[in-house]
Motif scaffolding. Structure first.
Motif, PDB file in Angstrom:
ATOM      1  N   THR A  12       0.835  -1.195   0.000  1.00  0.00           N
ATOM      2  CA  THR A  12       0.000   0.000   0.000  1.00  0.00           C
ATOM      3  C   THR A  12       0.866   1.238   0.000  1.00  0.00           C
ATOM      4  O   THR A  12       2.089   1.178   0.105  1.00  0.00           O
ATOM      5  N   THR A  14       1.311   3.184   2.286  1.00  0.00           N
ATOM      6  CA  THR A  14       1.968   3.412   3.570  1.00  0.00           C
ATOM      7  C   THR A  14       3.309   2.703   3.672  1.00  0.00           C
ATOM      8  O   THR A  14       3.989   2.813   4.678  1.00  0.00           O
ATOM      9  N   ASP A  15       3.718   1.972   2.639  1.00  0.00           N
ATOM     10  CA  ASP A  15       5.023   1.311   2.650  1.00  0.00           C
ATOM     11  C   ASP A  15       6.085   2.357   2.360  1.00  0.00           C
ATOM     12  O   ASP A  15       6.368   2.670   1.216  1.00  0.00           O
ATOM     13  N   ARG A  16       6.726   2.892   3.431  1.00  0.00           N
ATOM     14  CA  ARG A  16       7.583   4.058   3.277  1.00  0.00           C
ATOM     15  C   ARG A  16       9.067   3.713   3.329  1.00  0.00           C
ATOM     16  O   ARG A  16       9.897   4.584   3.302  1.00  0.00           O
ATOM     17  N   PRO A 173      -6.917   4.792   7.585  1.00  0.00           N
ATOM     18  CA  PRO A 173      -6.174   6.057   7.706  1.00  0.00           C
ATOM     19  C   PRO A 173      -6.979   7.091   8.483  1.00  0.00           C
ATOM     20  O   PRO A 173      -8.218   7.064   8.509  1.00  0.00           O
ATOM     21  N   GLY A 244      -0.872  -1.996   7.968  1.00  0.00           N
ATOM     22  CA  GLY A 244      -0.852  -0.733   7.240  1.00  0.00           C
ATOM     23  C   GLY A 244      -0.414   0.458   8.042  1.00  0.00           C
ATOM     24  O   GLY A 244      -0.567   1.598   7.597  1.00  0.00           O
ATOM     25  N   VAL A 246       2.218   3.131   9.916  1.00  0.00           N
ATOM     26  CA  VAL A 246       3.500   3.758   9.654  1.00  0.00           C
ATOM     27  C   VAL A 246       4.393   3.522  10.867  1.00  0.00           C
ATOM     28  O   VAL A 246       3.960   3.726  12.005  1.00  0.00           O
ATOM     29  N   PRO A 267      -1.905   5.749   9.289  1.00  0.00           N
ATOM     30  CA  PRO A 267      -1.550   6.695   8.222  1.00  0.00           C
ATOM     31  C   PRO A 267      -2.294   8.013   8.395  1.00  0.00           C
ATOM     32  O   PRO A 267      -3.480   8.036   8.704  1.00  0.00           O
ATOM     33  N   GLY A 268      -1.580   9.101   8.232  1.00  0.00           N
ATOM     34  CA  GLY A 268      -2.174  10.427   8.326  1.00  0.00           C
ATOM     35  C   GLY A 268      -1.933  11.140   9.631  1.00  0.00           C
ATOM     36  O   GLY A 268      -2.137  12.351   9.712  1.00  0.00           O
ATOM     37  N   ALA A 270       1.029  10.243  11.686  1.00  0.00           N
ATOM     38  CA  ALA A 270       2.400  10.002  12.144  1.00  0.00           C
ATOM     39  C   ALA A 270       3.170  11.303  12.320  1.00  0.00           C
ATOM     40  O   ALA A 270       3.864  11.495  13.329  1.00  0.00           O
TER      41      ALA A 270
END
Length: 282
Positions: A12, A14-16, A173, A244, A246, A267-268, A270
């Motif tokens: 997804t 969110t894979d950073r 998220p 999913g 972070v 997500p959103g 962090a």
């Protein structure tokens, strides 16, 4: 409590961090099966003995709040025996008996915390967990937690998602931390103040593994940990990544297994929570 096979899920947004190396599907399935059986064993033992205090052989280690019990030692020995039989070439790192001699340079290692939240276990406070993870150079490969007080087994494997007692889990998220809960084991006053000012709640409950798991399960918006060992967090971080979430280190860099301070967040949120955390840690 039975661990069922986990489905594969796509990567997804969110894979950073860089994509981790693929793992043999057969190894993943075997590791999940063995870890799930060990988690079920642990859940039964913890449930049967929790709250019995000195009857569990409870003694302190570094300080009066640093407990170890017969249950910790028994479960880790059992885990090591089973893993040695099933995965003889994979070393083990554990809280009570340390690291196998070849663990440092091994391509894979098992990491176990037989009772995360031992002080809670001794007191009968329903917030402790058994944690087991298989880790490679790219972070946790498999993570399984037993949450005996809630009769839950949480299981995840790289690329296969997360299940709680067989039910798939995926976090949603968020755009703000306001109105949500943040799990933290030793929050600074600055973090407490910032969360209160932004209408978020801080919860300190005494298990690093379960703190992170609450984010993976969608119950908390974030978890902030300043001090921990690998065995405290490895299994739960596998859950978080696969759900999913972070995961970043103290400096805000994406890292699936940070070594010195970590933030796990939906997500959103962090960046928002990381700012509060950094304000308190200088």
């Amino acid at each position: 409590m039975t661990v069922l096979p986990l489905p594969r899920v796509p990567a997804t947004a969110t894979d950073r961090w860089r994509a981790p190396a693929p793992v043999d599907p057969g190894l993943l399935s075997r590791a999940l099966d063995v870890a799930g059986r060990l988690a079920n064993d642990a859940a039964e033992v913890i449930t049967a003995t929790t709250g019995r205090g000195v009857a569990t052989g409870a003694v302190t280690k570094a300080n009066p709040f640093d407990w170890v019990t017969d249950t910790d030692r028994t479960l880790e020995r059992h885990t090591r025996r089973v893993l040695a039989a099933e995965f003889p070439d994979v070393p083990v790192v554990g809280e009570e008996y340390g690291a196998d001699a070849n663990a440092a340079g091994a391509p894979l290692r098992w990491v176990v915390d037989p009772v995360d939240g031992t002080a809670n276990y001794v007191a009968g406070f329903p917030w402790c967990a058994y944690s087991l993870a298989l880790v490679d150079a790219d972070g946790p490969v498999v993570g399984v937690l037993a949450d005996p007080s809630r009769a839950q087994i949480y299981a995840a494997a790289r690329g296969r998602g997360v299940r709680a007692n067989g039910t798939p889990v995926r976090i949603e998220p968020r755009t703000t931390a306001a109105g949500g809960l943040i799990c933290a084991e030793s929050p600074s006053q600055e973090l407490l103040d910032a969360a209160a000012a932004h209408h978020a709640g801080i919860r300190v409950l005494g298990s690093s593994a379960l703190a992170i798991a609450q984010v993976a399960l969608g119950r908390a918006t974030a978890a902030v940990l300043d001090r921990y060992h690998e065995w405290d967090v490895a299994g739960a971080l596998c859950l978080a990544v696969e759900a999913g979430a972070v995961v970043v280190d103290r400096d805000g860099r994406a890292d699936p297994l940070p070594a010195d301070g970590l933030l796990v967040a939906a997500p959103g949120v962090a960046d928002e929570v990381h700012g509060w955390w950094r304000r308190g840690s200088g």
